[in-house]
Design a protein around this motif. Structure first.
Motif, PDB file in Angstrom:
ATOM      1  N   GLY A   1       0.658  -1.151   0.010  1.00 61.76           N
ATOM      2  CA  GLY A   1       0.522   0.447  -0.033  1.00 61.76           C
ATOM      3  C   GLY A   1       0.711   0.782  -0.664  1.00 61.76           C
ATOM      4  O   GLY A   1       0.049   1.872   0.730  1.00 61.76           O
ATOM      5  N   LEU A   2       1.797   1.148  -0.430  1.00 62.77           N
ATOM      6  CA  LEU A   2       2.634   2.324  -1.284  1.00 62.77           C
ATOM      7  C   LEU A   2       1.950   3.424  -2.105  1.00 62.77           C
ATOM      8  O   LEU A   2       1.944   3.123  -2.795  1.00 62.77           O
ATOM      9  CB  LEU A   2       3.874   2.017  -1.503  1.00 62.77           C
ATOM     10  CG  LEU A   2       5.309   3.661  -1.607  1.00 62.77           C
ATOM     11  CD1 LEU A   2       5.254   4.095  -0.389  1.00 62.77           C
ATOM     12  CD2 LEU A   2       6.301   2.682  -2.194  1.00 62.77           C
ATOM     13  N   ARG A   3       1.919   4.920  -1.448  1.00 64.35           N
ATOM     14  CA  ARG A   3       1.647   5.398  -2.821  1.00 64.35           C
ATOM     15  C   ARG A   3       2.423   6.881  -2.788  1.00 64.35           C
ATOM     16  O   ARG A   3       2.897   7.630  -1.629  1.00 64.35           O
ATOM     17  CB  ARG A   3       0.239   6.227  -2.419  1.00 64.35           C
ATOM     18  CG  ARG A   3      -0.399   6.596  -2.878  1.00 64.35           C
ATOM     19  CD  ARG A   3      -1.478   7.768  -2.783  1.00 64.35           C
ATOM     20  NE  ARG A   3      -2.231   8.581  -4.208  1.00 64.35           N
ATOM     21  CZ  ARG A   3      -3.482   9.312  -4.151  1.00 64.35           C
ATOM     22  NH1 ARG A   3      -4.490   8.618  -3.063  1.00 64.35           N
ATOM     23  NH2 ARG A   3      -3.523   9.704  -5.475  1.00 64.35           N
ATOM     24  N   ILE A   4       2.794   6.986  -3.692  1.00 66.62           N
ATOM     25  CA  ILE A   4       3.842   8.063  -4.130  1.00 66.62           C
ATOM     26  C   ILE A   4       3.367   9.316  -4.726  1.00 66.62           C
ATOM     27  O   ILE A   4       2.664   9.039  -5.913  1.00 66.62           O
ATOM     28  CB  ILE A   4       5.177   7.166  -5.368  1.00 66.62           C
ATOM     29  CG1 ILE A   4       5.708   6.931  -4.098  1.00 66.62           C
ATOM     30  CG2 ILE A   4       6.561   9.138  -4.823  1.00 66.62           C
ATOM     31  CD1 ILE A   4       6.479   5.874  -4.458  1.00 66.62           C
ATOM     32  N   LEU A   5       3.345  10.864  -3.908  1.00 62.98           N
ATOM     33  CA  LEU A   5       2.872  11.489  -5.310  1.00 62.98           C
ATOM     34  C   LEU A   5       3.783  12.823  -5.490  1.00 62.98           C
ATOM     35  O   LEU A   5       4.410  13.127  -4.595  1.00 62.98           O
ATOM     36  CB  LEU A   5       1.832  12.621  -4.061  1.00 62.98           C
ATOM     37  CG  LEU A   5       0.605  11.184  -3.643  1.00 62.98           C
ATOM     38  CD1 LEU A   5      -0.174  12.618  -1.764  1.00 62.98           C
ATOM     39  CD2 LEU A   5      -1.085  11.765  -4.921  1.00 62.98           C
ATOM     40  N   HIS A   6       3.149  12.628  -6.697  1.00 64.32           N
ATOM     41  CA  HIS A   6       4.165  13.599  -7.798  1.00 64.32           C
ATOM     42  C   HIS A   6       5.714  12.468  -8.036  1.00 64.32           C
ATOM     43  O   HIS A   6       6.577  12.438  -8.426  1.00 64.32           O
ATOM     44  CB  HIS A   6       4.515  14.447  -7.375  1.00 64.32           C
ATOM     45  CG  HIS A   6       3.015  15.568  -7.084  1.00 64.32           C
ATOM     46  ND1 HIS A   6       2.157  15.873  -7.990  1.00 64.32           N
ATOM     47  CD2 HIS A   6       2.496  16.044  -5.626  1.00 64.32           C
ATOM     48  CE1 HIS A   6       1.272  16.665  -7.691  1.00 64.32           C
ATOM     49  NE2 HIS A   6       1.266  16.278  -6.175  1.00 64.32           N
ATOM     50  N   GLY A   7       6.328  13.016  -6.702  1.00 64.71           N
ATOM     51  CA  GLY A   7       7.749  11.585  -6.615  1.00 64.71           C
ATOM     52  C   GLY A   7       9.056  12.412  -6.692  1.00 64.71           C
ATOM     53  O   GLY A   7       9.775  12.209  -6.844  1.00 64.71           O
ATOM     54  N   TRP A   8       9.125  13.645  -7.477  1.00 69.41           N
ATOM     55  CA  TRP A   8      10.062  14.057  -8.742  1.00 69.41           C
ATOM     56  C   TRP A   8      11.006  14.702  -7.083  1.00 69.41           C
ATOM     57  O   TRP A   8      10.828  15.014  -6.148  1.00 69.41           O
ATOM     58  CB  TRP A   8       9.694  15.802  -8.955  1.00 69.41           C
ATOM     59  CG  TRP A   8       9.402  15.388 -10.174  1.00 69.41           C
ATOM     60  CD1 TRP A   8       7.828  15.999 -10.160  1.00 69.41           C
ATOM     61  CD2 TRP A   8       8.900  14.895 -10.441  1.00 69.41           C
ATOM     62  NE1 TRP A   8       6.592  15.490 -11.281  1.00 69.41           N
ATOM     63  CE2 TRP A   8       7.614  15.524 -12.109  1.00 69.41           C
ATOM     64  CE3 TRP A   8       9.999  14.069 -12.196  1.00 69.41           C
ATOM     65  CZ2 TRP A   8       7.903  14.105 -13.628  1.00 69.41           C
ATOM     66  CZ3 TRP A   8       9.846  13.623 -13.612  1.00 69.41           C
ATOM     67  CH2 TRP A   8       9.077  13.767 -13.296  1.00 69.41           C
ATOM     68  N   GLY A   9      12.137  13.808  -6.954  1.00 69.89           N
ATOM     69  CA  GLY A   9      13.389  14.296  -6.347  1.00 69.89           C
ATOM     70  C   GLY A   9      12.780  13.270  -5.068  1.00 69.89           C
ATOM     71  O   GLY A   9      13.844  13.806  -4.343  1.00 69.89           O
ATOM     72  N   LEU A  10      12.211  12.541  -4.722  1.00 70.48           N
ATOM     73  CA  LEU A  10      11.985  11.439  -3.793  1.00 70.48           C
ATOM     74  C   LEU A  10      13.732  10.500  -3.902  1.00 70.48           C
ATOM     75  O   LEU A  10      14.169  10.396  -4.674  1.00 70.48           O
ATOM     76  CB  LEU A  10      11.339  10.740  -3.657  1.00 70.48           C
ATOM     77  CG  LEU A  10      10.802   9.493  -2.452  1.00 70.48           C
ATOM     78  CD1 LEU A  10      10.246  10.138  -1.754  1.00 70.48           C
ATOM     79  CD2 LEU A  10      10.316   8.288  -3.157  1.00 70.48           C
ATOM     80  N   VAL A  11      14.444  10.471  -2.679  1.00 73.89           N
ATOM     81  CA  VAL A  11      16.167   9.744  -2.078  1.00 73.89           C
ATOM     82  C   VAL A  11      15.534   9.259  -1.183  1.00 73.89           C
ATOM     83  O   VAL A  11      14.956   9.498  -0.395  1.00 73.89           O
ATOM     84  CB  VAL A  11      16.074  10.816  -2.575  1.00 73.89           C
ATOM     85  CG1 VAL A  11      17.499  10.022  -2.186  1.00 73.89           C
ATOM     86  CG2 VAL A  11      16.801  11.503  -3.967  1.00 73.89           C
ATOM     87  N   VAL A  12      15.369   7.511  -0.992  1.00 72.25           N
ATOM     88  CA  VAL A  12      15.589   6.794  -0.612  1.00 72.25           C
ATOM     89  C   VAL A  12      16.289   5.753   0.216  1.00 72.25           C
ATOM     90  O   VAL A  12      16.658   5.378  -1.416  1.00 72.25           O
ATOM     91  CB  VAL A  12      14.487   5.311  -0.286  1.00 72.25           C
ATOM     92  CG1 VAL A  12      13.899   4.836   0.647  1.00 72.25           C
ATOM     93  CG2 VAL A  12      12.625   6.350  -0.319  1.00 72.25           C
ATOM     94  N   ASN A  13      16.902   6.053   1.088  1.00 75.45           N
ATOM     95  CA  ASN A  13      18.012   4.433   1.659  1.00 75.45           C
ATOM     96  C   ASN A  13      17.779   3.628   1.162  1.00 75.45           C
ATOM     97  O   ASN A  13      16.799   2.810   1.430  1.00 75.45           O
ATOM     98  CB  ASN A  13      18.831   5.338   2.412  1.00 75.45           C
ATOM     99  CG  ASN A  13      20.084   4.135   3.396  1.00 75.45           C
ATOM    100  OD1 ASN A  13      20.266   3.149   3.094  1.00 75.45           O
ATOM    101  ND2 ASN A  13      21.336   4.863   2.855  1.00 75.45           N
ATOM    102  N   ALA A  14      18.565   2.750   0.724  1.00 77.54           N
ATOM    103  CA  ALA A  14      18.286   0.938   0.026  1.00 77.54           C
ATOM    104  C   ALA A  14      18.169  -0.002   1.528  1.00 77.54           C
ATOM    105  O   ALA A  14      17.314  -0.107   1.512  1.00 77.54           O
ATOM    106  CB  ALA A  14      19.315   0.415  -0.405  1.00 77.54           C
TER     107      ALA A  14
END
Length: 215
Positions: free
Chosen positions: A90-103
């Motif tokens: 149930g992950l939702r990402i809005l717009h998304g530009w520039g999202l950075v997540v550590n592995a």
């Protein structure tokens, strides 16, 4: 916080589709794949993880193909969400530009992430050497645009306001705001647009009742 591997590939993909308001059936998934670049990133992440859990001679070539596809979907969506990241359904990402997540970050179920969010590691220099901490988001967490969470856990159903910089752990149902991020209020109603039914057996029933998703 839900543990991502307890859910099947079908259940996580279906739950992700529900969060985008499209239902959990195969038709909804195909429609999202065709028209939603954020959903495509989560779909290829799920595909990489499913391939990695396989056994047999097809595992390595299939994982390599999925990783290439995931790299392309990340590039086209201008975000960095490594396929190794532990992400609940149930992950939702809005717009998304520039999202950075550590592995090595951990993301719970029904989490909402906006553009510009950073989930990064924190390094403490101690006399015995460097100690690294990774962020974790509990279930139902909402993280606003350009917020930064560095190496700390965020409790279930918290709301992290836009442009906040969070460097300290936050308990369940806390509204976090500011730089440095501080608890400013209590969450009375969690902000989870189109929540997916991920509370144990309900996700199995919900996804099984819909048109089948491959996996």
């Amino acid at each position: 916080m839900q543990d991502a591997p307890r859910y099947t590939y079908r259940q996580t993909v279906a739950a992700d589709a529900v969060r985008y308001g499209g239902g959990s059936g195969l038709g909804a998934v195909l429609k999202l794949l065709a028209g939603n670049r954020m959903f495509r990133v989560t779909f290829t992440l799920r595909s990489c993880q499913a391939a990695n859990r396989m056994s047999g001679p097809l595992r390595k070539p299939l994982l390599a193909a999925c990783r290439l596809l995931h790299r392309w979907t990340q590039h086209s969506a201008a975000m960095d969400l490594p396929w190794e990241t532990e992400v609940g359904p149930g992950l939702r990402i809005l717009h998304g530009w520039g999202l950075v997540v550590n592995a090595n970050a951990r993301i719970g179920a029904n989490v909402t992430l906006f553009h510009g969010v950073t989930l990064g590691q924190k390094d403490d220099l101690l006399p015995g050497g460097r100690v690294t901490h990774y962020p974790s988001l509990g279930d139902g967490v909402w993280v606003g645009p350009h917020a930064v969470v560095i190496g700390v856990p965020i409790g279930d159903e918290c709301i992290v306001a836009a442009s906040s910089v969070v460097t300290k752990p936050m308990p369940r149902r806390t509204v976090v705001a500011g730089n440095p991020g501080k608890a400013v209020a209590e969450v009375t109603i969690p902000d989870i647009p189109h929540p997916a039914p991920v509370g144990g057996p309900s996700v199995v029933a919900a996804t099984s009742a819909a048109s089948p998703v491959p996996g």
